[in-house]
Scaffold this active site. Sequence first.
Site, short mmCIF file in Angstrom:
data_model
loop_
_atom_site.label_atom_id
_atom_site.label_comp_id
_atom_site.label_asym_id
_atom_site.label_seq_id
_atom_site.Cartn_x
_atom_site.Cartn_y
_atom_site.Cartn_z
CB CYS A 98 -0.94 0.00 1.20
SG CYS A 98 -2.17 -1.30 1.17
CB SER A 156 5.93 8.75 -10.39
OG SER A 156 5.36 7.96 -11.41
CD GLU A 183 6.23 -4.43 -9.09
OE1 GLU A 183 7.47 -4.56 -9.06
OE2 GLU A 183 5.46 -5.38 -8.97
#
Length: 630
Positions: free
Chosen positions: A194, A202, A440
């Site tokens: 989380c 970002s 990611e």
Amino acid sequence: MSSTRIIRLSSRLTNKAANRSYAAAAINKEKPKDAPKKRAESTKAIYDSPSFGMNMFRGLFQSSQVFPYPVSLDDERRETLSMIIGPAEKFFEEVNDATKNDEEAKIPKEVLRQFGELGALGAVVPVEYEGAGLNNTQMARLAEIVGANDLAMGVVMGAHQSIGYKGILLYGNEEQKKKYLPDLATGRKFAAFCLTEPSSGSDANSIRTRAVKSSDGKHYVINGGKIWISNGGFADVFTVFAQTQVVGKDGVTKDKVSAFIVERAYGGVTNGPPEKKMGIKGSNTAEVHFEDVKVPIENMLGEEGEGFKVAMNILNNGRFGIPAACTGSMKHCIQKTIEHVTTRTQFGAKLETYGMVKEKIAEMLLRHYVTESIVYMLAANMDKGATEYQIEAAIGKIVGSENAWWVCDEAIQLHGGMGFMKECGLERVLRDLRIFRIFEGANDVMRLFVALTGCQYAGMHLKELAKKVQSGNLKLIFSEAQKRASRSFGMSSGPSMSGVVHSALTDSAKLASISIDQFGAAVESLLREHGKNVIDQQFLLRRIADAAIDIYSMVAVLSRCSHALEQNAPSMKHEQEIVDVFCKQASKRVMVNLQALKSDDSKKEFKQLAAMAEAVCKNGSLVQQHPLGV
């Protein structure tokens, strides 16, 4: 370059980049224990990274992590891997139904339970915590199989172990590991990571979720919300990042991010409905909310105020899973394409006989070989204890996600109308693959991360060089002058790779060597011109990153193919052809990107591009008039 100019450059290089964005802040990733803690205060020589990626920004060839090709599994690990691969492939053939998961937008809990029984949900967890005890190389091979069959399952798997509870593996104390890992490794419980919030994509430092320590100092109270959390709708354990008030050494209290292990069972943890997505529909994605959640103080991960470092290292450590899964997906797409073009007849001939088809298939092979080479080089270095691979991991993520998208898109193209149809299965793969260029670490941000991390490292060494030149080190002055003269007259052949690259690959290795040398010179020139303001030169940084990606890719395939040639592998001639073609293509791209850094035409083009974008943003819509005037 004169000592005065070097000193001027070094004085302009600051850590301002580290406070501007996720990409730049990640430059400050934790270094090995033997690295100086404070370079500016250290009287010792500046730290030399063993990373090839870091050193190519200095125009150096650091071979220790790239030659010889580092993949090596002992007999026991090879046997263990074989015992896992068979059941995993059988699981995807007989148990998991990727099409059904996509249609129903969920993976049944019973399917996940059986997946966990294979050890796939605790792959790298040590056996003492009920994990499979695999290393990263074995884990990459498992991720390949998952990626070839169901990327949504891969996301559930990755969100659970690559980032969900990875913080417990990396930063957890023994009590935390004993308490949480057994249930998580076996799939009795699931984890989620989380970090992302509506106001922080970002830029992870801008999160607003807050953790306040209770007056008795026994727990924290967490309030806030997270968005787009994979496994968020059913996870039992969450790695949560929240702002905490931390008193600095100067006595000033500041907000700094800390990391916590939070259980749904604590109460106050809720989630929204599953998000409706373009792809990876079988995986659950949801908002997660924390309302007055009491978290025991012993559930902090790492030190208070060091949550950003924890988050970045979790992401960096687990990032190789994406290119591994993408490698499997590419292999699946290539296999389907081969089967199609070798059986499909058009205009009186098999598709495989046409030149354009051959070119597309060959490009697929290049992209797959490059990605696969990077994946296993990265995983093997992690297994050998490497601590600095942040540039290589980011490059792997970019290369894997972009190559897989291209390969799948071209596979659909070669299938024609058939590829567009649901029954073929490729349209689901394409939809699933799209997210991998975003999560990611969005690839745009990853490119900035690669460029800025490398530039900062090069800048530190330029500062050290300036000191030595200023001290009157005549040998060094002569060496630097000679190196610059060679580059200026086009006489430099770059750092030698003889002795590490197989002799059959000499020509390709020379292209890589020249690219490294020219790249180092270009980075130095860029830093000399822009100094600390280089962070604002994103047109240039993108091209620096793309050149770095191609250079690392060249070295990865040269190393792998050298290994194949030395082992007299049956496929060595085929691999050599792939490497020769790729290095020719990649070296040309490197030179084009480096030329763009100093070309007046390119600078003018960048300004025009910026002006065009600014014009439509200011106008709030397209600026040009419709050709019909109505």
